[in-house]
Structures are given as C-alpha cells and as structure tokens.
Design a protein around this motif. Structure first.
Motif, PDB file in Angstrom:
ATOM      1  N   ALA A 141      34.906  29.215  32.384  1.00 47.86           N
ATOM      2  CA  ALA A 141      35.245  30.049  31.229  1.00 47.86           C
ATOM      3  C   ALA A 141      34.964  31.517  31.538  1.00 47.86           C
ATOM      4  O   ALA A 141      35.754  32.395  31.176  1.00 47.86           O
ATOM      5  CB  ALA A 141      34.463  29.597  29.997  1.00 47.86           C
ATOM      6  N   SER A 142      33.867  31.793  32.219  1.00 49.97           N
ATOM      7  CA  SER A 142      33.529  33.165  32.576  1.00 49.97           C
ATOM      8  C   SER A 142      34.562  33.744  33.545  1.00 49.97           C
ATOM      9  O   SER A 142      35.024  34.881  33.380  1.00 49.97           O
ATOM     10  CB  SER A 142      32.127  33.207  33.195  1.00 49.97           C
ATOM     11  OG  SER A 142      31.701  34.519  33.404  1.00 49.97           O
ATOM     12  N   HIS A 143      34.943  32.959  34.528  1.00 50.38           N
ATOM     13  CA  HIS A 143      35.968  33.393  35.489  1.00 50.38           C
ATOM     14  C   HIS A 143      37.275  33.734  34.763  1.00 50.38           C
ATOM     15  O   HIS A 143      37.872  34.799  34.986  1.00 50.38           O
ATOM     16  CB  HIS A 143      36.199  32.284  36.528  1.00 50.38           C
ATOM     17  CG  HIS A 143      37.387  32.500  37.391  1.00 50.38           C
ATOM     18  ND1 HIS A 143      37.418  33.413  38.416  1.00 50.38           N
ATOM     19  CD2 HIS A 143      38.618  31.920  37.360  1.00 50.38           C
ATOM     20  CE1 HIS A 143      38.604  33.387  39.000  1.00 50.38           C
ATOM     21  NE2 HIS A 143      39.349  32.489  38.376  1.00 50.38           N
ATOM     22  N   LEU A 144      37.701  32.847  33.869  1.00 50.16           N
ATOM     23  CA  LEU A 144      38.961  33.048  33.151  1.00 50.16           C
ATOM     24  C   LEU A 144      38.860  34.184  32.129  1.00 50.16           C
ATOM     25  O   LEU A 144      39.831  34.918  31.923  1.00 50.16           O
ATOM     26  CB  LEU A 144      39.392  31.751  32.470  1.00 50.16           C
ATOM     27  CG  LEU A 144      39.799  30.629  33.421  1.00 50.16           C
ATOM     28  CD1 LEU A 144      39.876  29.296  32.676  1.00 50.16           C
ATOM     29  CD2 LEU A 144      41.107  30.944  34.132  1.00 50.16           C
ATOM     30  N   ALA A 145      37.698  34.340  31.508  1.00 53.95           N
ATOM     31  CA  ALA A 145      37.501  35.436  30.552  1.00 53.95           C
ATOM     32  C   ALA A 145      37.684  36.778  31.244  1.00 53.95           C
ATOM     33  O   ALA A 145      38.316  37.689  30.696  1.00 53.95           O
ATOM     34  CB  ALA A 145      36.119  35.342  29.909  1.00 53.95           C
ATOM     35  N   GLU A 146      37.161  36.894  32.453  1.00 53.76           N
ATOM     36  CA  GLU A 146      37.305  38.149  33.189  1.00 53.76           C
ATOM     37  C   GLU A 146      38.740  38.333  33.687  1.00 53.76           C
ATOM     38  O   GLU A 146      39.279  39.428  33.633  1.00 53.76           O
ATOM     39  CB  GLU A 146      36.310  38.206  34.345  1.00 53.76           C
ATOM     40  CG  GLU A 146      34.867  38.297  33.896  1.00 53.76           C
ATOM     41  CD  GLU A 146      34.589  39.439  32.930  1.00 53.76           C
ATOM     42  OE1 GLU A 146      35.092  40.566  33.163  1.00 53.76           O
ATOM     43  OE2 GLU A 146      33.894  39.212  31.923  1.00 53.76           O
ATOM     44  N   LYS A 147      39.350  37.265  34.141  1.00 56.63           N
ATOM     45  CA  LYS A 147      40.722  37.351  34.656  1.00 56.63           C
ATOM     46  C   LYS A 147      41.717  37.756  33.569  1.00 56.63           C
ATOM     47  O   LYS A 147      42.642  38.541  33.817  1.00 56.63           O
ATOM     48  CB  LYS A 147      41.119  36.002  35.261  1.00 56.63           C
ATOM     49  CG  LYS A 147      42.522  35.968  35.841  1.00 56.63           C
ATOM     50  CD  LYS A 147      42.819  34.626  36.487  1.00 56.63           C
ATOM     51  CE  LYS A 147      44.235  34.585  37.044  1.00 56.63           C
ATOM     52  NZ  LYS A 147      44.526  33.292  37.695  1.00 56.63           N
ATOM     53  N   TYR A 148      41.523  37.220  32.342  1.00 54.07           N
ATOM     54  CA  TYR A 148      42.504  37.435  31.274  1.00 54.07           C
ATOM     55  C   TYR A 148      42.002  38.308  30.127  1.00 54.07           C
ATOM     56  O   TYR A 148      42.728  38.508  29.148  1.00 54.07           O
ATOM     57  CB  TYR A 148      42.975  36.084  30.718  1.00 54.07           C
ATOM     58  CG  TYR A 148      43.817  35.320  31.707  1.00 54.07           C
ATOM     59  CD1 TYR A 148      45.148  35.651  31.924  1.00 54.07           C
ATOM     60  CD2 TYR A 148      43.267  34.276  32.445  1.00 54.07           C
ATOM     61  CE1 TYR A 148      45.919  34.961  32.847  1.00 54.07           C
ATOM     62  CE2 TYR A 148      44.027  33.583  33.374  1.00 54.07           C
ATOM     63  CZ  TYR A 148      45.352  33.927  33.567  1.00 54.07           C
ATOM     64  OH  TYR A 148      46.106  33.246  34.483  1.00 54.07           O
ATOM     65  N   GLY A 149      40.774  38.805  30.206  1.00 52.76           N
ATOM     66  CA  GLY A 149      40.238  39.637  29.131  1.00 52.76           C
ATOM     67  C   GLY A 149      40.002  38.872  27.844  1.00 52.76           C
ATOM     68  O   GLY A 149      40.233  39.392  26.758  1.00 52.76           O
TER      69      GLY A 149
END
Length: 185
Positions: free
Chosen positions: A72-80
């Motif tokens: 979730a952290s990886h995707l949160a940073e990737k997609y804002g």
C-alpha cells in the motif's frame, strides 16, 4: 473505492478483509470495496494492483496489512493515494531474506515459493513516505513484526499505537467507521 491488500500467506478470506467487506456492504458500499488475491511474486502483485488502480477511474484509498502495508505504501507513493497501514512490514528495516523458502497460504493451503529474487523485488519497491498520505495503525503486541520499525519508517505520518494486541490487529473492528471515513466514503 477501498483497495484492501492482504499480507504474506494471506488472502481475501482474511479476518480484516471480511470484516471491512461486511461493513462496506452494510453501508451500501459493497461495490466500492475490492480485495484481490495477491500474487506471491511482489513484482506481479504490484503490476496487477497498478492495472486495477489505473482502471478504477476514481479515487482509491489503499488499506494494507502486514506485507500488504508495504505494498500500500509503494502504491500510495506511485499514484499519490492515501493509505491506511495496519501493522505494516517496514521492508527497509527487516531481513526479508529470512522468508526465502516454501510457504502455504493460510486460507487455501496453496503452496508457493519465495525466492531471493522476490526479496530483491520487495526491497526495490521501498519508497520514502509522504507523511500526509498515511494513517498508521500499530499494536505493540505484534509477535511477527516489531512495531518500532514501522514507527520509524513512517515517522511523521498520522500514527495510532495501541498497547497489547497481536499481528492480526485485534482492534480492527472498532476502527472500521474511522477507516471508511478516512477513505471519504
């Protein structure tokens, strides 16, 4: 939409996923909850979730537990995106090579291998968090992951640390209303 990302060896049949799905359905929001089975291969899991987020066509809030918290952290940073992290794995602070070997899924019993290449894929996904995107939920009694690692990695993020509990995050049912509110639903 809420996209729930389960942990290592887990599935959409996990306790937290089922509770959140039931609460969303009770509120008439069943169509805004998704919890897919994640591939045990980190690069494939993130490619699959990236396609799902890109196809969503609207705002997505990520909820991740354990390894799902890392994802979730990886995707949160990737997609804002915003994310709720529940006893998450702070991959930059743990030795992920200790998980190399054969494993079985807690719910299906399906066997899978976790390799050195998979460990490297996890390490490559680590991104410094943007604090305002996160709500970190931790229990000090987590017997699998040291909650201090998550506190340090997600330092500056909204955090709630509860005494006791365990890796399953025993206080999850009482936080469902706040979690759904955090997602703007």
């Amino acid at each position: 939409m809420i996209l729930y990302l389960h942990g290592f060896r887990s599935s959409p049949a996990s306790w937290k996923s089922r509770l959140l799905a039931e609460e969303m359905a009770r509120r008439g929001l069943a169509g805004q909850f998704v919890c897919p089975q994640l591939s045990p291969v980190p690069a494939i899991a993130m490619a699959d979730m990236s396609r799902l987020i890109e196809a969503a066509g609207g705002r997505v809030t990520l909820v991740g537990s354990s390894l799902g918290g890392h994802y979730a952290s990886h995707l949160a940073e990737k997609y804002g995106l915003n994310a709720v992290l529940i006893n998450p794995a702070a991959v930059d602070r743990i030795d992920v090579t200790k998980f190399i070997g054969e494993h079985d899924n807690f719910h299906s019993g399906e066997r899978f291998s976790f390799t050195a290449e998979h460990a490297a894929q996890l390490r490559a996904q680590v991104a410094r968090p943007t604090p305002e995107r996160y709500w970190l939920l931790l229990e000090t009694g987590d017997e699998v992951l040291d909650y201090h690692d998550a506190q340090a990695f997600w330092f500056g993020c909204r955090q709630r640390v509860y005494e006791g509990g365990d890796h399953s995050f025993t206080r999850f049912p009482e936080l469902l209303p706040q979690l759904i509110e955090f997602a703007g639903l």
